[in-house]
Scaffold this motif. Structure first.
Motif, mmCIF file in Angstrom:
data_model
loop_
_atom_site.group_PDB
_atom_site.id
_atom_site.type_symbol
_atom_site.label_atom_id
_atom_site.label_comp_id
_atom_site.label_asym_id
_atom_site.label_seq_id
_atom_site.Cartn_x
_atom_site.Cartn_y
_atom_site.Cartn_z
ATOM 1 N N HIS A 100 0.603 -1.191 -0.064
ATOM 2 C CA HIS A 100 -0.171 0.140 0.081
ATOM 3 C C HIS A 100 0.722 1.303 0.009
ATOM 4 N N ASP A 101 1.975 1.185 1.092
ATOM 5 C CA ASP A 101 2.935 2.366 0.749
ATOM 6 C C ASP A 101 3.448 2.608 -0.558
ATOM 7 N N LEU A 102 3.783 1.558 -1.333
ATOM 8 C CA LEU A 102 4.700 1.856 -2.488
ATOM 9 C C LEU A 102 3.427 2.185 -3.443
ATOM 10 N N VAL A 124 6.218 6.073 -17.099
ATOM 11 C CA VAL A 124 6.690 4.534 -17.094
ATOM 12 C C VAL A 124 8.148 4.232 -16.542
ATOM 13 N N HIS A 125 8.948 5.201 -16.758
ATOM 14 C CA HIS A 125 10.311 4.837 -16.336
ATOM 15 C C HIS A 125 10.458 5.211 -14.749
ATOM 16 N N MET A 126 9.598 6.093 -14.426
ATOM 17 C CA MET A 126 9.650 6.623 -12.799
ATOM 18 C C MET A 126 9.221 5.276 -12.059
ATOM 19 N N MET A 127 8.176 4.697 -12.647
ATOM 20 C CA MET A 127 7.593 3.427 -11.795
ATOM 21 C C MET A 127 8.750 2.128 -11.932
ATOM 22 N N GLU A 128 9.447 2.300 -12.948
ATOM 23 C CA GLU A 128 10.701 1.358 -12.986
ATOM 24 C C GLU A 128 11.749 1.493 -12.194
ATOM 25 N N ALA A 129 11.846 2.973 -11.991
ATOM 26 C CA ALA A 129 12.861 3.453 -10.921
ATOM 27 C C ALA A 129 12.460 3.336 -9.565
ATOM 28 N N LEU A 130 10.952 3.285 -9.333
ATOM 29 C CA LEU A 130 10.406 3.382 -8.118
ATOM 30 C C LEU A 130 10.632 1.921 -7.568
ATOM 31 N N ALA A 131 10.404 1.041 -8.165
ATOM 32 C CA ALA A 131 10.507 -0.475 -8.200
ATOM 33 C C ALA A 131 11.927 -0.546 -7.676
ATOM 34 N N ASP A 132 12.890 -0.373 -8.854
ATOM 35 C CA ASP A 132 14.298 -0.456 -8.351
ATOM 36 C C ASP A 132 14.673 -0.021 -7.023
ATOM 37 N N GLU A 366 8.779 -11.881 -4.400
ATOM 38 C CA GLU A 366 7.420 -11.597 -4.813
ATOM 39 C C GLU A 366 7.393 -9.946 -5.400
ATOM 40 N N LEU A 367 8.098 -9.078 -5.182
ATOM 41 C CA LEU A 367 8.218 -7.981 -5.884
ATOM 42 C C LEU A 367 8.859 -8.213 -7.359
ATOM 43 N N ARG A 368 9.585 -9.194 -7.532
ATOM 44 C CA ARG A 368 10.371 -9.456 -8.641
ATOM 45 C C ARG A 368 9.634 -10.399 -9.752
ATOM 46 N N ARG A 369 8.308 -10.921 -9.249
ATOM 47 C CA ARG A 369 7.686 -11.786 -9.924
ATOM 48 C C ARG A 369 6.917 -11.050 -10.955
ATOM 49 N N ALA A 377 9.004 -3.509 -13.732
ATOM 50 C CA ALA A 377 8.156 -3.116 -12.482
ATOM 51 C C ALA A 377 7.142 -4.214 -12.166
ATOM 52 N N PRO A 378 6.528 -4.440 -11.010
ATOM 53 C CA PRO A 378 5.626 -5.436 -11.036
ATOM 54 C C PRO A 378 4.220 -4.971 -11.603
ATOM 55 N N GLY A 379 3.624 -5.757 -12.262
ATOM 56 C CA GLY A 379 2.320 -5.484 -13.181
ATOM 57 C C GLY A 379 1.261 -4.956 -12.258
ATOM 58 N N TRP A 380 1.043 -5.583 -10.829
ATOM 59 C CA TRP A 380 0.263 -4.896 -9.931
ATOM 60 C C TRP A 380 0.311 -3.322 -9.595
ATOM 61 N N LEU A 381 1.794 -3.164 -9.613
ATOM 62 C CA LEU A 381 2.114 -1.631 -9.329
ATOM 63 C C LEU A 381 1.527 -0.616 -10.688
ATOM 64 N N TRP A 382 1.824 -1.181 -11.620
ATOM 65 C CA TRP A 382 1.553 -0.354 -12.824
ATOM 66 C C TRP A 382 0.032 -0.318 -12.973
ATOM 67 N N LYS A 383 -0.640 -1.492 -12.981
ATOM 68 C CA LYS A 383 -2.320 -1.424 -12.867
ATOM 69 C C LYS A 383 -2.699 -0.351 -12.158
ATOM 70 N N SER A 384 -2.374 -0.640 -10.571
ATOM 71 C CA SER A 384 -2.833 0.244 -9.569
ATOM 72 C C SER A 384 -2.628 1.757 -10.115
ATOM 73 N N ILE A 385 -1.355 2.115 -10.526
ATOM 74 C CA ILE A 385 -1.088 3.660 -10.732
ATOM 75 C C ILE A 385 -2.123 3.971 -11.911
ATOM 76 N N LEU A 386 -2.479 3.181 -12.907
ATOM 77 C CA LEU A 386 -3.284 3.575 -13.901
ATOM 78 C C LEU A 386 -4.582 3.955 -13.266
ATOM 79 N N GLU A 387 -5.082 2.958 -12.653
ATOM 80 C CA GLU A 387 -6.269 3.057 -12.130
ATOM 81 C C GLU A 387 -6.681 4.418 -11.279
ATOM 82 N N LEU A 388 -5.664 4.570 -10.152
ATOM 83 C CA LEU A 388 -5.576 5.582 -9.245
ATOM 84 C C LEU A 388 -5.310 6.855 -9.918
ATOM 85 N N VAL A 389 -4.515 6.964 -10.804
ATOM 86 C CA VAL A 389 -4.393 8.453 -11.474
ATOM 87 C C VAL A 389 -5.532 8.855 -12.286
ATOM 88 N N SER A 390 -6.292 7.662 -12.915
ATOM 89 C CA SER A 390 -7.565 8.130 -13.589
ATOM 90 C C SER A 390 -8.614 8.449 -12.500
#
Length: 410
Positions: A100-102, A124-132, A366-369, A377-390
């Motif tokens: 949730h924090d991430l 997109v690249h920010m979310m990859e940097a966030l995950a890294d 788990e984070l790297r799956r 970056a985790p697929g669930w992270l990207w999908k969550s960001i898309l829905e939340l930004v919208s």
């Protein structure tokens, strides 16, 4: 003692504060989409409540911030004056899912990127940097020297300022004067008589007097006197709750910087963040906040105490000159990457210090799956960001429409 400030007759009386504070909160949230995201924690958890079961991974049961946006990170000093970037607001802290924090941090950064008119690919690249950055906190083989070397400019500037600040800077910034009074005006409003009496009684208690004396080096037996106090118009999402600034004198004489102590009293309300079931947390909201701070940001937690004031739970902490808010508004593409990676590392370390080696390794795996060929970056992270930004974009515009209808903004 005479005040060099606005006359009391021109300031809100205690019985009309609430409506004025709610109006002010609405105005602040209407300033920008990023301000709306920072000030509307409940919107984030409404989205979370609507998610399908197991859409997000369940990380280890640890204390999480619960409201992990960029404005809630910044320089924090410990009792010895050492400064580092930490989570600095724990109102929503619970024992819950670190994912949730991430996600909340990712939403905040993605909204800042949109406000900076950066292209979508940058997000997109920010979310990859966030995950890294976040993953490095759990990877014993990964170093973070390159992240610290590449700190975003906003972090470099605020850290440089924080380490050189003294009591004079704190006084001029917070109370606009070096005199031992709190100037009434737009930021500080007068107290009701009962509020003043209860605040004075609060610091007559040994446990709370010790908070000021020990951290200020006055010794456990030093006398503590309330010199002045005022209602503090501060924050955004917390506007409308009890908030007070209190100026204390340690051992008399009120010598500049040596004897003066500025205290922040903040009401602790029930957290909107969901906690894991069957975990033990303090029932008292103030005790919950302090306990969460001790786990996530020990330098801050050691300067906080839980108490009761006006029959409500409150958190009390001494403000130090080095405590500052990190402001990330306008970002370049390069700064966006650095900010995402660095701030994620800060949050990751706050999480990782609560886990044993086995938990860290399992959470990292788990984070790297489920990585795709087009997103590191985790697929669930990207999908969550898309829905939340919208959803937040719609919520922000609707907030502005309602508020404009009420005549709050032109």
């Amino acid at each position: 003692m005479a005040r060099k400030n606005i006359t009391r007759n021109k300031l809100p009386k205690p019985d009309v504060r609430q409506a004025l504070l709610i109006t002010r909160r609405n105005a602040r949230m209407a300033r920008s989409a990023h301000a709306y995201v920072r000030g509307n924690t409940s919107k984030f958890y409404e989205w979370l409540d609507g998610m399908e079961s197991h859409a997000l991974p369940e990380g280890p049961a640890i204390w999480i911030c619960g409201d992990c946006h960029t404005g809630n990170l910044g320089p924090v000093a410990d009792a010895e004056g050492r400064v580092e970037i930490l989570i600095r607001d724990l109102d929503q802290t619970v024992i819950g899912n670190p994912a949730h924090d991430l996600i909340r941090l990712g939403l905040s950064l993605a909204t800042a990127a949109r406000g900076s008119n950066l292209p979508g690919l940058t997000t997109v690249h920010m979310m990859e940097a966030l995950a890294d950055g976040y993953e490095r906190a759990f990877d014993e083989a990964a170093g973070d020297a390159d992240i610290h070397a590449g700190k975003p400019e906003a972090v470099r500037v605020v850290m440089k300022e924080a380490v050189r600040r003294s009591w004079r800077h704190l006084a001029e910034e917070r109370i606009e004067d070096l005199e031992p009074t709190i100037p009434l005006g737009p930021r500080f409003w007068p107290l009701a008589k009962r509020e003043r009496r209860e605040i004075e009684a609060l610091f007559g208690k040994e446990s709370l007097a010790e908070l000021a004396t020990v951290l200020r080096g006055g010794g456990e037996d030093a006398d503590v006197e309330v010199l002045d106090a005022a209602y503090w118009v501060k924050g955004c999402s917390s506007l409308g709750r009890l908030r007070y600034a209190v100026l204390l004198d340690i051992d008399g004489a009120a010598v500049e910087g040596d004897d003066l102590c500025l205290i922040d009293i903040k009401e602790a309300a029930q957290a909107a963040a969901p906690r894991y079931p069957r975990v033990r947390m303090p029932r008292d909201n103030a005790e919950r906040v302090v306990e969460g701070a001790r786990h996530l940001s020990p330098s801050l937690g050691e300067r906080m105490r839980a108490a009761r004031l006006l029959d409500r739970a409150v958190v009390i902490r001494e403000l130090l000159p080095q405590d500052m808010k990190l402001t990330i508004e306008q970002l370049t593409q390069d700064e966006a990457m650095k900010a995402a990676r660095f701030l994620a590392l800060v949050v990751g370390k706050a999480h990782a210090r609560q886990m044993d080696s086995g938990e860290r390794a399992a959470w990292l795996a788990e984070l790297r799956r489920n990585r795709s060929k087009t997103l590191d970056a985790p697929g669930w992270l990207w999908k969550s960001i898309l829905e939340l930004v919208s959803s937040h974009a719609v919520g922000y515009l609707e907030h502005c429409r309602r508020y404009a209808t009420e005549g709050g903004i032109k």
